[in-house]
Design an enzyme around this catalytic site. Sequence first.
Site, short mmCIF file in Angstrom:
data_model
loop_
_atom_site.label_atom_id
_atom_site.label_comp_id
_atom_site.label_asym_id
_atom_site.label_seq_id
_atom_site.Cartn_x
_atom_site.Cartn_y
_atom_site.Cartn_z
N CYS A 267 0.81 -1.22 0.00
CA CYS A 267 0.00 0.00 0.00
C CYS A 267 0.84 1.27 0.00
O CYS A 267 0.35 2.35 -0.31
CB CYS A 267 -0.93 0.00 1.20
SG CYS A 267 -2.01 -1.44 1.21
N HIS B 109 -3.66 6.97 2.15
CA HIS B 109 -3.97 5.65 1.61
C HIS B 109 -5.41 5.33 2.01
O HIS B 109 -5.78 5.46 3.17
CB HIS B 109 -2.98 4.64 2.17
CG HIS B 109 -3.38 3.22 1.89
ND1 HIS B 109 -3.84 2.81 0.67
CD2 HIS B 109 -3.40 2.12 2.70
CE1 HIS B 109 -4.13 1.52 0.72
NE2 HIS B 109 -3.87 1.09 1.95
N ASN C 224 -9.98 -0.53 -0.82
CA ASN C 224 -8.53 -0.37 -0.73
C ASN C 224 -7.90 -0.96 -2.00
O ASN C 224 -8.03 -2.16 -2.25
CB ASN C 224 -8.05 -1.12 0.52
CG ASN C 224 -6.55 -1.07 0.74
OD1 ASN C 224 -5.80 -0.70 -0.15
ND2 ASN C 224 -6.13 -1.46 1.94
#
Length: 329
Positions: free
Chosen positions: A116, A256, A286
Amino acid sequence: MAKVIPVGIAGLGRYVPEKLLTNADLEKMVDTSDEWIVQRTGIRERRLAAPAQVTSTLALAAARQALADANMPAEELDLVICATITGDQPFPATACRIGLDLGAKKAGGFDLAAACSGFVFASQVAAGLVGSGQFRNVLVVGAEILSRILDYTDRNTCVLFGDGSGAAVFTSLERAGRGEFLGGSISMEGGAETILALPGGGSRHPASQDSVNQRLHFMKMGGTKVFRFAVRVFAELVQGVIDKYGRDQIGVIIPHQVNQRIIEAAMEQLGMPMDFVFSNIDRYGNTSAASVPIALREAYDAGRLQKGKLVVMPAFGAGMAWGHLLLRW
Ligand code: UT7
């Protein structure tokens, strides 16, 4: 590497596949509910790549938009960095396919695997190479097809993630005229192989009938540990920027896109209103390395990048690995 040339962002791009996977769809696949997913994560839907698409297909669409935004032909690129943990295959690098399909004839390229945090790390590498004078124009793409490594029988993971890509073109600030790179950070703490990982397919658990039977080629995650870690480092990263520049300099925080509750908890810890944050997690979930650049391009389209103000991008994920990217727009 001494900074000799001020660096900026000339162009931004993003792409998400058309196919929607809604919470209602997931209710039919695992023991979950729209109510649970929305309350615990803020996610309402995510995008899934079509069977014929691979990660470079998604990357290419975002890269083309970023180059068009930069008004830069692909031939002018010196380097392509693809941040991904779901490349087209383990090797060769997905960046090589992106470079070929773009027509980036004189560019070198490589992949960067930091989950990520991938886009945030790759952007700092790109800015460092432009700033040192080694390369003039560097394309960074964050692209993922996480749906190919998700276990759609595991409700702990499959509701959280989606597919997509985002891109940025780094060049001299003089040419870019915007998005001045001010710096960032790259941190890690090893030992998280059982907290958030794809266990199979590497040297630890090479592909075998046994690894398939044990479902080791799917993502595994201990969500609660990741939750606490993410809130802590998000708040620390933004606090570091406040300490150095002052809160009134911050125009927007583009974190993020991990979980709306993580974002809210970190902002509460910082004592800052949610108005500072750009979030699109409700629509995409995500998307790992693609999450920050997709949100960056959407914040740009929404007029959220204010001239002269700071754009703070904290990211965190598997490794554990975390850091931030800081621009002045
Ligand atoms: O980029 C980094 C990647 N990592 C992440 O994005 C994950 C970060 N962590 C999170 O987002 C949260 O920890 C989760 C959303 C994964 C879980 O939220 P939570 O508030 O920490 O819930 P929990 O793990 O404490 O689970 C609560 C309950 C459990 O049931 P029991 O043991 O209390 O009976 C879970 O089994 O919720 C259950 N549960 C679900 N229920 C319905 C877990 N997933 C689901 C689900 N639907 N999809």
